[in-house]
Design an enzyme around this catalytic site. Structure first.
Site, PDB file in Angstrom:
ATOM      1  N   HIS A  24      62.863  60.183  88.094  1.00 18.60           N
ATOM      2  CA  HIS A  24      63.765  61.333  87.942  1.00 18.60           C
ATOM      3  C   HIS A  24      63.699  61.914  86.525  1.00 18.60           C
ATOM      4  O   HIS A  24      64.663  62.505  86.056  1.00 18.60           O
ATOM      5  CB  HIS A  24      65.222  60.948  88.245  1.00 18.60           C
ATOM      6  CG  HIS A  24      65.431  60.289  89.568  1.00 18.60           C
ATOM      7  ND1 HIS A  24      65.867  60.942  90.683  1.00 18.60           N
ATOM      8  CD2 HIS A  24      65.248  58.992  89.959  1.00 18.60           C
ATOM      9  CE1 HIS A  24      65.980  60.092  91.703  1.00 18.60           C
ATOM     10  NE2 HIS A  24      65.593  58.896  91.283  1.00 18.60           N
TER      11      HIS A  24
ATOM     12  N   SER B  96      49.542  80.500  69.357  1.00 16.96           N
ATOM     13  CA  SER B  96      50.196  81.719  69.802  1.00 16.96           C
ATOM     14  C   SER B  96      49.671  82.891  69.011  1.00 16.96           C
ATOM     15  O   SER B  96      49.232  82.755  67.865  1.00 16.96           O
ATOM     16  CB  SER B  96      51.698  81.554  69.593  1.00 16.96           C
ATOM     17  OG  SER B  96      52.306  82.795  69.403  1.00 16.96           O
TER      18      SER B  96
END
Lengths: 493, 493, 493, 493
Positions: free
Chosen positions: C154, C275
């Site tokens: 999880h 970026s």
């Protein structure tokens, strides 16, 4: 160019190729240049960069616009068209000036804007093709309002109707497709520029100004959403896929109707192919390909939905892999609509065969049952049972519908109800006649010639209105493009 | 009952079960009864059946309405709810009267109408749940306009932003979902009744009258299209699937943010589960299930598209298999939206951790580059390279962002540009501060607190307007239902 | 060429383009030539065509083989590569001789054979890439059998494990993928040649002879099935899609682990991008693209399934639209596997960070509960509750796992059970130590270093065996190709 | 029960319902009890828990086994069946004893094992249904080896063939489906028990022992993979979906063949329905539903693939949402195969109509072209053109195939080749006769009666072999179940 500061140069060509979007980016070349132009104009207006730098950059962009995408180096190691454009501008000006091109913007907002600009034109073209298809369907319908044909449910002959009624059914569905595409276009028509990487910028930019220069009326406000949202693409592909499902239903009927067994239409030679081995074949190739495309579009849609599923907000490179699915969806749909439109403009029904089939398959049984209700006062369920019994017996005894008479009906009555009914031979014959039956179906939306003409006229008006809207939208975009170029030229002089 | 005339009785239970829709039809019980009521009223008004027969039938239908679906025999060999209702009416009146119930209608138009009536209510409920989720998102956003958190692209910390900015991004996407659902509702809200099997009828029925009695404003005109079209269902499932994709993106971020590594939110106990074996776990179960549902909805959509692909026009039994996919799509989406709405109403951010992360990951690097552009006159590409080099060096030397000073920047400048730049320590520090950086991002749609408040207010108004619309639509339907029942009671007395 | 007899020439270029497969056919050029060669050899052997005609045709085919696909006219109006090859042969011989090329075969069996021949090579290449990826995973695992890292369920830290354990988990799944691809290859490896259009031929052909000349061991017997079946393609795309889903799970973990928050691996620069605006970013671009491909493959699969759905047996042109989906599925998977393979060969874990995370998140709680069962005689459910309480209290009081002592445990015991337990401080500490905990996990398949080494060795043997098989299959195909060419040359001389 | 230690009790019923798998878990009740039994036996054997505790727990489990799932509380707030079973055991023993049930296992490995145990039985049942369908197809084929019917490509009559040839084509595809299901079964037949949460345990468990007690031959070794892998489910749904696509192709042909236009089969009444309004209809409802299911299965597959996409390794609750898609895929396929099997056992061809269609549509044109090659020495392309021209002229002049003579052929020859050919009227007639044409098609896998009988015999053997295997596998499972129960009873006494 981007890697000077932080990362070592890439060494592996295969990896560059794998992660680069260069190949697909050719499609967005023109809007990418326009966005750069609009952005620079705004930067200059807001005094974020000096006028003279702006002019130099715009000169380079203008040159690029004139020379086209061929002027760019499209090597994958440049990553994408955005970097290729920047590289061109820097080469055409110099590092210090051209390096300002990327002030207050990012590839994230730029690519989202360029996709939307390309898409809005594409969607107009798809809509135009769809409206033309509808136009050809209703033109054909108009000629066939009295062409009796069997109406099918479960591919079983059900009730007589007309060829026009069928064509208008398809046209009606396509008109809803046009509305879905129109809604998708609205959603696509907001400008993400100014969102930068994801959080805007501290430069005092004017997002609305850039949007307007690019022919947008709205901006996509939240900047994270602006760079990371692709639901406009999902909605577009959905609308296209649903439209291709509707096309596939028409295509499948054309394949059926063109078979030797149905033999209800003549597939014009230009839309058929023969076999490499079986010389008598006339294969409905356009219809088959158009039918298959609904599968392909469903695949494109699933691909796009699955790419987006559970992706964190804002930009992730996964988004890059969605875009080719969008373009393919557009191209396949547009081509299919154009091909189907031509096909529907050329197809010819075979009225005698159609009518024969309508009469030979007990298609008027419902009408007879209804007549029993109206004239002989039976409850519908009883009438239904009586006619059903008469048909069952005829099938068993290989008796053709035309050979049946009031006597057969009376016999069935006696079996089911234990008594005969009062119906004249004439009433029986009228109910049993396909053409009379169709004329009697005066229900709104039904096949009676008068009624179907109403539907056709209404559809024609609807198509005209939408065509006007499509043209108006296309003009508005063209106007914005012209104006932008004029602005650029004014500043470049 | 239907098989008296034409077919021998079925002998195989398994086959009945396989082809019957009885189980799924329970969901459309109520509208099926209403449709029968409205149809009978119209038949009586148009004198197609006698008033007294109409009264008898309406009495039976009214009784059925009062007693509910439990009053029906739902055996699969009755095929579907339509036959079960007819059987009930015939038993309550007699063959001759009750047999008139099916005059001038068919299961084909009736099932299409019943699905649309059920769907329009379901869609209103889904829309309400979606608007509530948006409401909870913006309520939470309002409390967190100054909660600094890292903004991510590529799951890499990119630039500082606020928790509110993120929440509003999701809310903005959900608002578009609401619009898509609204468009789907419009498409679903036309009445197919009167189309009969596929070709209308020769009885002088009044389709508009039935439509109005059932609370529809429009009819689906072409009768073939009316019984065979399911694009309203495809559009609905598309809209639901896209909306669940947007939900899955929020859900995935909740899972991430709730991990020990991100640790940026506290998942309230009611929305988490522990492990059967690992006692320290706090598993984000609601978010995980909500994330998975986007997969399920994509599956529902594909199922529905594939069922419809290449299906000849009008009714084919394949359509029956589409309907459960539609209901499942509705249920899964509604439940997911409600669960996520509750979750977003209960979740709590951890502002200190968020801020820490925003500052520790060089998130303000862009702002520093922008400052170099503004203050030191660098071209953006050069500024980008300089800051990149400073960061690369810091990472290599395990130097924390906070430990960096103007000196590190100057060193990077010299390496890249061969010279230093003029920037004060203060300017450096300001650019390097996450909170200041966020405040400086005053771009429309950006994270600056003042700006985000504007977005929140705008969204709130948008939600309010849509809520009003949803309520108005629900009221209109309820009113039509009440009126219909009143009409029935008047005639039954 | 085909249209001389039955159909008028096509007039519309757009329609030719829409229905032609020419563009995609380039990929099957080589096998198409080989099939023609093998077929002609068999026809000559069976005396269906004269030796000298066979020699002339083979000469033309050999020339085509030497000159490559560029020698062909690939205009869409020729429909497909099969007709282009025939045209070439007729031009190189003459109508009377070259016209015999198509004796006792059809495009229907030929295209099916050519797709299978292309596919079997492609599948071997994909398998090789997959086995290389597994090899790189287990090589990395071997170096990290003692690299403690948190095991997640999880996305919550669950229990300590090792990096090797994780890598072997992925490798195990990929090995099953290799088996699925191998099964798909088997299904694809039957030869449809001789099926002709769909019903074989009255010429006394020898199907097994052609099959063997083309390197097939089996023929697809039933001739309708042979031309109309595409389940081998569906099975292949399924296997590829499942394999890409497994890739996407690894890719997603790489994105997670490479985030600043997890910070457990170093993404090598060659596999990351920065970026355009944020200079500090190191975006995991290869992993992101690889993750997205699972979506694309799912789309390809759906497209192919939907194309085939409800298609009548034997050949329909819809099948043509399936093929590009197959090739795209192959290419995307092969490239992704190669890219991921390189990435996994270059990636580096950060053992200190991993270990720190494993210890700081109460990951050893289960081990402590187990110790309570073993040493203090508690039932597991009670032990589970006691440790859970201790953890809850620590979290509330912001106490780090390392700060906990036997006293905290005793306190929790008293709260839950109303009494203390007998456990020494040493027993507590041992259970609480991640490394000891991992070593204690001696379960077959578990993380204990000795155990994981066994798994690695077993996997290595499995990879070796499969690599041998892949190479053997590739050699067999190459041998058949060489032999065919030799046969041709002998006859041409 | 699980929440005592770490979490506050849940308060919201809707949330419990949303995240609970209770409803779907009923299907795995039996294997869950068996797993608990086997696990406890192993724990006792390995002295991990005392014999007497084991006996007490086994007694409780045995009681539960006897009483069935109704003995359990299935409230959603218990989360799942695993907790419900544990609760039952604790209530039947006491906290201290029953609390030991969960020693050295987890819900993660238990649910994976229970799904696999349920699935292996389900898959055997599906395989049996598929083999029965094949059996019915070849039984029908055997009776129809001389039933001439038209062979179609592109839904155009292509060449004459037999009904048997068609049926065997479908049977051949289904046999490959059986092999795919068999491969899926193999992949599903490994036991994950002992993997615990994800990292095994420090208790000295014996995984092979548990596996054998549960009738598994292998274990899923790597413990992370064992709890987190669901590719066995993806492979299963893929295999089922492909098989349903093959079913849909047969179903679509049944719909076609049962139409009034094709009229080639008689749909037995039990498999047809009539219309509520059109009494003459005989709707092919079984075939329509079976056709639609391919869409539904494709949806299930997509749902499952999309759920798994990009999910981190090991257990995430998303997996819970995949399971219902698996069960639905199994149920829909099994029911469809059974229904189609019955239908194929009952269907009757109409040999006269079939033959008529085969002769009336120029289906023997290829045979005539081949004859021109063999007897008149034409190149195939020329022969193809000549026959094509003859057919085109006949169609234009509305001349039936039967009315054509050698003269028409000679006329076409002269037009195309500029000269006549030497062919006798007898040769012409023989080539033009459908039955002779079919007999001449002696190609391996072709329609000639002798050849098709060989195919039928081969298929029958293949079915027999596979049926034996299916029965053997079912017996082995049943034996393991009986043995386990015996072991339990021995220990309980």
């Amino acid at each position: 160019m981007l890697r000077r500061g932080r990362l070592k140069p890439p060494t592996d060509e295969m990896i560059s190729e794998y992660t680069s979007s260069m190949r697909a980016d050719v499609r967005i070349f023109k809007p990418v240049v326009q966005i750069n132009m609009a952005h620079i104009i705004m930067l200059a207006e807001r005094r974020i960069i000096p006028e003279e730098d702006a002019a130099a950059i715009l000169r380079a962009l203008h040159e690029l616009h004139e020379r086209g995408v061929e002027a760019l180096e499209l090597r994958p190691e440049l990553e994408d068209i955005h970097m290729a454009v920047e590289k061109f501008v820097i080469a055409a000006t110099d590092e210090e000036v051209g390096g300002k091109l990327h002030t207050a913007k990012s590839r994230n907002d730029q690519v989202a804007a360029a996709i939307r600009m390309t898409l809005r034109k594409d969607l107009l073209e798809v809509q135009a093709a769809l409206l033309e298809l509808i136009g050809n369907l209703i033109a054909l319908a108009e000629k066939n309002t009295r062409t009796i044909m069997p109406g099918y449910t479960h591919l079983q002959v059900a009730e007589p109707t007309t060829f026009a009624h069928y064509l208008v059914a398809h046209a009606s569905a396509f008109l809803r497709d046009a509305d879905r595409l129109s809604h998708a276009l609205e959603q696509a028509s907001s400008c993400p520029m100014g969102a930068c990487a994801l959080a805007g910028t501290s430069f005092p930019i004017d997002r609305m100004r850039v949007a307007r220069l690019l022919g947008f009326k709205h901006i996509l406000e939240n900047t994270i959403d602006a760079v990371g949202g692709r639901d406009f693409a999902l909605q577009t592909i959905s609308a296209l896929a649903i439209s291709m499902v509707n096309v596939s239903r028409l295509a499948d009927e054309l394949v059926l109707w063109g078979s030797a067994e149905f033999d209800m239409i003549e597939m014009p030679d230009e839309f058929a192919a023969t076999s490499s081995i079986m010389p008598q074949k006339k294969n409905p190739v356009v219809a088959e390909i158009a039918r298959a495309k609904a599968g392909r579009l469903t695949g494109n849609l699933v691909g796009a939905l699955a790419v987006m599923k559970a992706l964190p907000q804002s930009y992730n490179l996964d988004l890059q892999d969605l875009t080719p699915l969008l373009w393919d969806a557009i191209d396949q749909t547009r081509d299919s609509l154009k091909a189907m439109s031509k096909l529907m403009g050329a197809i010819e029904p075979k009225p005698e065969v159609m009518r024969e089939r309508a009469e030979m398959s007990f298609a008027t049984a419902t009408e007879l049952a209804d007549t029993l209700v109206r004239r002989a006062g039976l409850a519908f369920r009883d009438a239904h049972a009586v006619v059903g019994r008469m048909v069952a017996r005829a099938v068993k005894e290989h008796k053709s519908p035309r050979a049946l008479s009031i006597e057969d009906l009376q016999a069935a009555c006696r079996e089911i109800l234990g008594k005969g009914i009062s119906l004249t031979e004439k009433e029986f014959k009228e109910a049993w006649d396909a053409e009379k039956c169709v004329e009697a179906r005066g229900t709104l939306g039904g096949p009676a010639p008068k009624v179907i003409k109403g539907q056709i006229n209404q559809l024609r008006r609807a198509v005209k209105n939408r065509e006007k809207l499509v043209r108006a939208r296309a003009r508005a975009i063209a106007k914005a493009e012209t104006k932008l170029l004029k602005d650029v030229r004014r500043r470049v002089r």
